[in-house]
Motif scaffolding. Structure first.
Motif, mmCIF file in Angstrom:
data_model
loop_
_atom_site.group_PDB
_atom_site.id
_atom_site.type_symbol
_atom_site.label_atom_id
_atom_site.label_comp_id
_atom_site.label_asym_id
_atom_site.label_seq_id
_atom_site.Cartn_x
_atom_site.Cartn_y
_atom_site.Cartn_z
ATOM 1 N N ARG A 1 5.557 0.418 -12.095
ATOM 2 C CA ARG A 1 6.047 1.714 -12.339
ATOM 3 C C ARG A 1 7.662 1.710 -12.088
ATOM 4 N NH1 ARG A 1 2.518 5.358 -8.404
ATOM 5 N NH2 ARG A 1 1.159 3.516 -8.544
ATOM 6 N N SER B 1 -4.886 -2.096 1.494
ATOM 7 C CA SER B 1 -6.435 -2.203 1.835
ATOM 8 C C SER B 1 -7.317 -2.098 0.912
ATOM 9 C CB SER B 1 -6.626 -1.356 3.033
ATOM 10 O OG SER B 1 -7.871 -1.692 3.469
ATOM 11 N N GLY C 1 2.561 -6.896 -7.874
ATOM 12 C CA GLY C 1 1.898 -7.939 -7.185
ATOM 13 C C GLY C 1 0.468 -7.715 -6.862
ATOM 14 N N GLY D 1 0.625 -1.312 0.035
ATOM 15 C CA GLY D 1 -0.164 0.000 0.087
ATOM 16 C C GLY D 1 0.696 1.218 0.125
ATOM 17 N N LYS E 1 -11.423 -5.228 9.396
ATOM 18 C CA LYS E 1 -9.985 -4.618 9.816
ATOM 19 C C LYS E 1 -9.785 -5.415 11.205
ATOM 20 C CE LYS E 1 -7.839 -1.913 8.847
ATOM 21 N NZ LYS E 1 -6.663 -1.574 7.972
ATOM 22 N N THR F 1 2.881 -2.905 -5.203
ATOM 23 C CA THR F 1 1.664 -2.266 -5.973
ATOM 24 C C THR F 1 1.131 -3.461 -7.114
ATOM 25 O OG1 THR F 1 1.137 -0.764 -7.403
ATOM 26 C CG2 THR F 1 3.507 -0.957 -7.365
ATOM 27 N N ARG F 2 0.026 -3.188 -7.258
ATOM 28 C CA ARG F 2 -0.676 -3.868 -8.468
ATOM 29 C C ARG F 2 -0.275 -3.093 -9.682
ATOM 30 N NH1 ARG F 2 -6.546 -3.244 -6.207
ATOM 31 N NH2 ARG F 2 -5.512 -1.275 -5.517
#
Ligand SMILES: NC(=O)c1ccc[n+]([C@@H]2O[C@H](COP(=O)([O-])OP(=O)(O)OC[C@H]3O[C@@H](n4cnc5c(N)ncnc54)[C@H](OP(=O)(O)O)[C@@H]3O)[C@@H](O)[C@H]2O)c1
Length: 267
Positions: free
Chosen positions: A37, A71, A48, A9, A123, A33-34
């Motif tokens: 970059r 999240s 990932g 995140g 959470k 990160t999805r």
């Protein structure tokens, strides 16, 4: 050179501040990160997805500390389980988790409670995944960030009459103040649950909305709207506040002045 610290995140509202502060503290940072970059000096981005598990083994390889800020509205406990499984395979790094003040104080029994506050339940479930992971861990609970309140205020201000949940109070905190605390505990030894963090002041929901409308120079009536249910009663009782753990950081008015324009004095 110490190994890099993984921040999941690290592209998000909080995570960006965490990455910047770890970098400023002289630590190499790896961000999961999805969206791939290019990296920068001392900051590596690994592509990932915690929900599918793609790229997670590569992200945790060789790290001794993970700051888990990733999240989404659905699937956080499963995402944490995938992270934990990979971390256990990689050699038991310290797992630092950010949660929300009051997650164990808001009842979810009714359908309306689950609809309104279901994210808080996820959470709490994720906190348990972390605590029972078998990894050394630290969890910090924070109140709502200014950015979240601003996003909601902007949406509500599109309506001709702005509804404010009656009797609800919030204790907004600056994401960078939370990042500062998170980095502090990340660089220390694992501590389990650490004291909550909240912003400098507690506000009624209507006051927060009026503050935004004033800063944005928009004229709208703010109307209190009753919210039924046990969950709402827990909010009325202040379950989401952390007055004993207020930081003397950026106030809502100062945040608005930076983000929106000239906030009214005292707000
Ligand atoms: N916002 C608040 O008021 C508040 C208050 C207290 C605690 N918190 C907690 O603080 C944390 C950060 O919140 P935030 O508001 O900064 O979040 P945010 O801005 O919505 O950012 C979410 C981050 O999660 C990453 N992410 C989402 N799904 C992912 C997946 N399947 N795999 C990998 N990464 C994924 C996103 O990365 P990519 O899009 O780059 O993949 C993004 O960086 C959350 O745990 C939240 O519950 C928030």
């Amino acid at each position: 050179m110490p190994p890099p610290i993984l921040v999941t995140g690290g592209t998000g509202t909080l995570g960006r501040h965490v990455v910047a502060r770890l970098h400023d503290a002289g630590r190499d940072v790896r961000v999961l990160t999805r969206h791939a970059r290019p990296g920068e000096s001392g900051i590596e981005f690994i592509s990932g997805d915690l929900l599918s598990g793609r790229g997670v083994d590569a992200a945790v390889a060789g790290v001794e500390t993970i700051v888990h800020c990733a999240s989404s509205f659905k699937g956080d406990p499963e995402a944490a389980r995938n992270l934990v499984r990979a971390a256990l395979r990689a050699g038991r790094p310290h797992l630092v988790y950010i949660s929300i003040v009051g997650v164990d104080r808001i009842p979810m029994a009714s359908p309306i409670g689950r609809t309104m506050f279901g994210y808080l339940a996820s959470k709490l479930a994720t906190e348990r995944v972390v605590a029972e992971s078998g990894l050394p861990w630290t969890t910090l609970r924070s109140t709502q960030f200014h950015d979240l309140i601003l996003m909601v205020a902007r949406k509500l201000a599109r309506l001709p009459v702005v509804p404010a949940p009656a009797g609800f109070r919030f204790h907004p905190v600056d994401a960078d103040d939370v990042a500062a605390r998170l980095v502090e505990i990340t660089l220390r030894t694992p501590a389990g649950r650490v004291p909550d963090i909240g912003g400098p002041r507690v506000y009624g929901a209507a006051d927060l909305l009026r503050g935004y409308l004033g800063a944005a120079r928009r004229r709208r009536p703010v109307v209190p709207v009753p919210v039924p249910g046990k969950g709402a009663r827990a909010f009325h009782a202040g379950a989401n506040l952390a007055p004993d753990h207020a930081v003397s950081g950026r106030t809502w008015e100062e945040f608005l002045a930076d983000q929106v324009g000239d906030a009214p004095a005292g707000g």
